[in-house]
Design a protein around this motif. Structure first.
Motif, PDB file in Angstrom:
ATOM      1  N   LEU A   1       0.839  -1.192   0.000  1.00 19.45           N
ATOM      2  CA  LEU A   1       0.000   0.000   0.000  1.00 19.45           C
ATOM      3  C   LEU A   1       0.879   1.249   0.000  1.00 19.45           C
ATOM      4  O   LEU A   1       1.926   1.280   0.644  1.00 19.45           O
ATOM      5  CB  LEU A   1      -0.902   0.012   1.238  1.00 19.45           C
ATOM      6  N   PRO A   2       0.471   2.307  -0.685  1.00 21.13           N
ATOM      7  CA  PRO A   2       1.262   3.533  -0.675  1.00 21.13           C
ATOM      8  C   PRO A   2       1.303   4.196   0.695  1.00 21.13           C
ATOM      9  O   PRO A   2       2.282   4.867   1.048  1.00 21.13           O
ATOM     10  CB  PRO A   2       0.563   4.420  -1.708  1.00 21.13           C
ATOM     11  N   ALA A   3       0.248   4.015   1.469  1.00 24.00           N
ATOM     12  CA  ALA A   3       0.164   4.600   2.809  1.00 24.00           C
ATOM     13  C   ALA A   3      -0.972   3.918   3.553  1.00 24.00           C
ATOM     14  O   ALA A   3      -1.815   3.253   2.952  1.00 24.00           O
ATOM     15  CB  ALA A   3      -0.080   6.102   2.743  1.00 24.00           C
ATOM     16  N   ILE A   4      -0.986   4.070   4.877  1.00 19.78           N
ATOM     17  CA  ILE A   4      -2.080   3.552   5.702  1.00 19.78           C
ATOM     18  C   ILE A   4      -3.075   4.679   5.925  1.00 19.78           C
ATOM     19  O   ILE A   4      -2.721   5.753   6.417  1.00 19.78           O
ATOM     20  CB  ILE A   4      -1.568   3.028   7.055  1.00 19.78           C
ATOM     21  N   ARG A   5      -4.319   4.436   5.539  1.00 20.33           N
ATOM     22  CA  ARG A   5      -5.374   5.458   5.680  1.00 20.33           C
ATOM     23  C   ARG A   5      -6.538   4.876   6.491  1.00 20.33           C
ATOM     24  O   ARG A   5      -7.670   4.807   6.028  1.00 20.33           O
ATOM     25  CB  ARG A   5      -5.841   5.929   4.307  1.00 20.33           C
ATOM     26  N   SER A   6      -6.225   4.447   7.690  1.00 20.86           N
ATOM     27  CA  SER A   6      -7.221   3.877   8.589  1.00 20.86           C
ATOM     28  C   SER A   6      -6.831   4.214  10.013  1.00 20.86           C
ATOM     29  O   SER A   6      -5.637   4.304  10.329  1.00 20.86           O
ATOM     30  CB  SER A   6      -7.290   2.353   8.401  1.00 20.86           C
ATOM     31  N   ILE A   7      -7.823   4.382  10.872  1.00 22.77           N
ATOM     32  CA  ILE A   7      -7.511   4.609  12.281  1.00 22.77           C
ATOM     33  C   ILE A   7      -7.095   3.317  12.973  1.00 22.77           C
ATOM     34  O   ILE A   7      -6.563   3.343  14.085  1.00 22.77           O
ATOM     35  CB  ILE A   7      -8.704   5.225  13.050  1.00 22.77           C
ATOM     36  N   ALA A   8      -7.301   2.179  12.307  1.00 18.31           N
ATOM     37  CA  ALA A   8      -6.917   0.887  12.878  1.00 18.31           C
ATOM     38  C   ALA A   8      -5.419   0.684  12.671  1.00 18.31           C
ATOM     39  O   ALA A   8      -4.974  -0.143  11.876  1.00 18.31           O
ATOM     40  CB  ALA A   8      -7.718  -0.239  12.242  1.00 18.31           C
ATOM     41  N   THR A   9      -4.633   1.465  13.412  1.00 19.84           N
ATOM     42  CA  THR A   9      -3.184   1.493  13.175  1.00 19.84           C
ATOM     43  C   THR A   9      -2.516   0.153  13.483  1.00 19.84           C
ATOM     44  O   THR A   9      -1.428  -0.123  12.968  1.00 19.84           O
ATOM     45  CB  THR A   9      -2.519   2.602  14.009  1.00 19.84           C
ATOM     46  N   SER A  10      -3.151  -0.685  14.290  1.00 23.81           N
ATOM     47  CA  SER A  10      -2.572  -1.999  14.553  1.00 23.81           C
ATOM     48  C   SER A  10      -2.646  -2.906  13.324  1.00 23.81           C
ATOM     49  O   SER A  10      -1.997  -3.943  13.273  1.00 23.81           O
ATOM     50  CB  SER A  10      -3.276  -2.673  15.734  1.00 23.81           C
ATOM     51  N   LEU A  11      -3.462  -2.502  12.340  1.00 18.85           N
ATOM     52  CA  LEU A  11      -3.508  -3.227  11.068  1.00 18.85           C
ATOM     53  C   LEU A  11      -2.615  -2.550  10.041  1.00 18.85           C
ATOM     54  O   LEU A  11      -2.660  -2.877   8.861  1.00 18.85           O
ATOM     55  CB  LEU A  11      -4.951  -3.277  10.529  1.00 18.85           C
ATOM     56  N   GLY A  12      -1.782  -1.605  10.504  1.00 18.34           N
ATOM     57  CA  GLY A  12      -1.079  -0.704   9.611  1.00 18.34           C
ATOM     58  C   GLY A  12       0.195  -1.222   8.992  1.00 18.34           C
ATOM     59  O   GLY A  12       1.173  -0.476   8.898  1.00 18.34           O
ATOM     60  N   ALA A  13       0.222  -2.464   8.534  1.00 21.08           N
ATOM     61  CA  ALA A  13       1.347  -2.940   7.733  1.00 21.08           C
ATOM     62  C   ALA A  13       1.005  -2.691   6.272  1.00 21.08           C
ATOM     63  O   ALA A  13      -0.041  -3.134   5.789  1.00 21.08           O
ATOM     64  CB  ALA A  13       1.602  -4.417   7.975  1.00 21.08           C
ATOM     65  N   ARG A  14       1.862  -1.984   5.576  1.00 18.44           N
ATOM     66  CA  ARG A  14       1.581  -1.660   4.175  1.00 18.44           C
ATOM     67  C   ARG A  14       1.657  -2.891   3.278  1.00 18.44           C
ATOM     68  O   ARG A  14       1.148  -2.884   2.162  1.00 18.44           O
ATOM     69  CB  ARG A  14       2.540  -0.572   3.693  1.00 18.44           C
ATOM     70  N   GLN A  15       2.261  -3.951   3.778  1.00 17.06           N
ATOM     71  CA  GLN A  15       2.352  -5.205   3.027  1.00 17.06           C
ATOM     72  C   GLN A  15       2.296  -6.360   4.022  1.00 17.06           C
ATOM     73  O   GLN A  15       2.981  -6.334   5.037  1.00 17.06           O
ATOM     74  CB  GLN A  15       3.663  -5.252   2.237  1.00 17.06           C
ATOM     75  N   VAL A  16       1.475  -7.375   3.742  1.00 18.54           N
ATOM     76  CA  VAL A  16       1.461  -8.550   4.609  1.00 18.54           C
ATOM     77  C   VAL A  16       2.742  -9.340   4.385  1.00 18.54           C
ATOM     78  O   VAL A  16       3.383  -9.239   3.333  1.00 18.54           O
ATOM     79  CB  VAL A  16       0.239  -9.452   4.343  1.00 18.54           C
ATOM     80  N   CYS A  17       3.136 -10.126   5.375  1.00 18.92           N
ATOM     81  CA  CYS A  17       4.340 -10.931   5.218  1.00 18.92           C
ATOM     82  C   CYS A  17       4.132 -11.949   4.094  1.00 18.92           C
ATOM     83  O   CYS A  17       3.000 -12.345   3.783  1.00 18.92           O
ATOM     84  CB  CYS A  17       4.710 -11.611   6.528  1.00 18.92           C
ATOM     85  N   ARG A  18       5.217 -12.366   3.476  1.00 24.75           N
ATOM     86  CA  ARG A  18       5.133 -13.259   2.322  1.00 24.75           C
ATOM     87  C   ARG A  18       4.457 -14.581   2.672  1.00 24.75           C
ATOM     88  O   ARG A  18       3.705 -15.144   1.866  1.00 24.75           O
ATOM     89  CB  ARG A  18       6.522 -13.503   1.735  1.00 24.75           C
ATOM     90  N   GLN A  19       4.697 -15.078   3.872  1.00 28.59           N
ATOM     91  CA  GLN A  19       4.066 -16.330   4.286  1.00 28.59           C
ATOM     92  C   GLN A  19       2.546 -16.204   4.246  1.00 28.59           C
ATOM     93  O   GLN A  19       1.845 -17.104   3.766  1.00 28.59           O
ATOM     94  CB  GLN A  19       4.534 -16.712   5.690  1.00 28.59           C
ATOM     95  N   ALA A  20       2.016 -15.095   4.742  1.00 28.07           N
ATOM     96  CA  ALA A  20       0.567 -14.882   4.731  1.00 28.07           C
ATOM     97  C   ALA A  20       0.044 -14.799   3.305  1.00 28.07           C
ATOM     98  O   ALA A  20      -0.999 -15.372   2.968  1.00 28.07           O
ATOM     99  CB  ALA A  20       0.219 -13.610   5.494  1.00 28.07           C
ATOM    100  N   PHE A  21       0.764 -14.086   2.448  1.00 30.06           N
ATOM    101  CA  PHE A  21       0.348 -13.956   1.049  1.00 30.06           C
ATOM    102  C   PHE A  21       0.352 -15.317   0.358  1.00 30.06           C
ATOM    103  O   PHE A  21      -0.629 -15.701  -0.293  1.00 30.06           O
ATOM    104  CB  PHE A  21       1.274 -12.985   0.318  1.00 30.06           C
ATOM    105  N   GLU A  22       1.426 -16.071   0.506  1.00 33.58           N
ATOM    106  CA  GLU A  22       1.539 -17.340  -0.206  1.00 33.58           C
ATOM    107  C   GLU A  22       0.542 -18.374   0.305  1.00 33.58           C
ATOM    108  O   GLU A  22      -0.084 -19.097  -0.494  1.00 33.58           O
ATOM    109  CB  GLU A  22       2.973 -17.865  -0.097  1.00 33.58           C
ATOM    110  N   GLN A  23       0.358 -18.441   1.624  1.00 35.22           N
ATOM    111  CA  GLN A  23      -0.591 -19.416   2.150  1.00 35.22           C
ATOM    112  C   GLN A  23      -2.027 -19.066   1.777  1.00 35.22           C
ATOM    113  O   GLN A  23      -2.854 -19.945   1.562  1.00 35.22           O
ATOM    114  CB  GLN A  23      -0.439 -19.527   3.661  1.00 35.22           C
ATOM    115  N   SER A  24      -2.306 -17.780   1.673  1.00 34.56           N
ATOM    116  CA  SER A  24      -3.653 -17.349   1.300  1.00 34.56           C
ATOM    117  C   SER A  24      -3.983 -17.703  -0.141  1.00 34.56           C
ATOM    118  O   SER A  24      -5.157 -17.742  -0.518  1.00 34.56           O
ATOM    119  CB  SER A  24      -3.803 -15.838   1.506  1.00 34.56           C
TER     120      SER A  24
END
Length: 305
Positions: A206-229
């Motif tokens: 993501l170019p930036a985080i635009r949510s008040i849910a800052t605990s979800l504020g990783a601009r990219q999920v880890c590769r393991q999460a992406f690949e398993q999904s």
């Protein structure tokens, strides 16, 4: 000895009535450090200490840092936590109260993480907030507890930031022979890196985080999460900040537990009875917790959104 506790698993009368299905809650908001993070963080800290670490360094928007600070205090190891400028004063004060040194650096976790890496020396261990197999192994204990209680859900609902909880739950499902159970991954608009990755089948940032849910504020999920999904039954849904906040407030009324909007994203799935729940009769919601919000802050967000 583990640093996390076996948290309550309860049936929610109110959410079951609202949805017309059996809704169960895994209350990891009741962990000693306020969120599920201590499961994996505790295991990682214990492991790195056994390997010779004499200091823990972490980068975190709040909850992982608090878990590292708690683990360090329990293990007698000094801790430095680097947080971005978006971190709430409440979260920073809670981390400091555990005896950790708190440093504020950068506009987002990316900048805070880079600074944390620069602080490492030969005696330090870096405790990643979401991307470490030790974390996933520790988080998997959540599913072990559900299985031990004799509950087999049709669907597991959880929130996704960097993907550590998702990876842990998928690992727990695998080691209990439940890999066919689907997972509904919830995010908020503006922090929906997994949803966009699944939609495009690419590991997007993501170019930036635009949510008040800052605990979800990783601009990219880890590769393991992406690949398993990509290969396991992981579904995605996104709600707006208001839905997440209102779900957190409703949950406080129904179950007398305060959680962050990041956790509210998962709760919103059942409070809104999303279409993604339709095929499931027995739903397990991971109430992952979070300490960056008070009830007053939730009300203030609701009024401003």
């Amino acid at each position: 000895m583990s640093l996390h506790i076996n948290t309550p698993l309860i049936a929610s009368t109110s959410l079951s009535a609202r949805t017309g299905r059996e809704v169960w809650l895994k209350l990891d908001a009741l962990q000693p450090a306020g969120s599920f993070k201590i499961r994996g963080v505790g295991l990682a800290c214990q492991t790195y200490q056994e390997r010779g670490a004499r200091r823990f360094v972490s980068s975190s928007g709040g909850n992982a840092g608090l878990a590292v600070a708690y683990a360090g205090r329990q293990l007698g190891v000094p801790v430095t936590v680097v947080v971005p400028q978006t971190t709430t004063e409440r979260a920073k004060s809670l981390i400091a109260a555990e005896g950790a040194q708190v440093q504020v650096h950068g506009a987002s976790w990316v900048e805070a993480n880079a600074h944390a890496q620069s602080l490492l020396d030969a005696q330090s261990a870096f405790i990643h907030p979401f991307d470490d197999p030790l974390l996933w192994q520790g988080h998997a204990s959540l599913v072990d507890e559900v299985a031990a209680a004799g509950l087999q859900p049709d669907l597991i609902v959880l929130s996704v930031g960097g993907g550590g909880l998702l990876c842990g739950v998928l690992a727990g499902l695998a080691r209990n022979g439940w890999s066919d159970i689907p997972v509904l991954a919830m995010e908020t608009m503006g922090a929906d890196s997994l949803a966009q990755a699944l939609a495009t089948r690419s590991h997007v940032t993501l170019p930036a985080i635009r949510s008040i849910a800052t605990s979800l504020g990783a601009r990219q999920v880890c590769r393991q999460a992406f690949e398993q999904s990509q290969r396991l039954p992981v579904r995605s849904a996104v709600v707006d900040d208001r839905a997440a906040v209102e779900a957190a407030l409703a949950f406080a009324d129904d179950h007398r537990v305060i959680v962050e909007p990041a956790c509210g994203a998962a709760l919103a799935a059942v409070y809104q009875n999303l279409a993604a729940l339709e095929a499931a009769q027995r739903v397990l919601v991971v109430v992952c917790g979070g300490v960056g919000a008070s009830h007053a802050q939730l009300v203030a967000w609701q009024q401003s959104l």
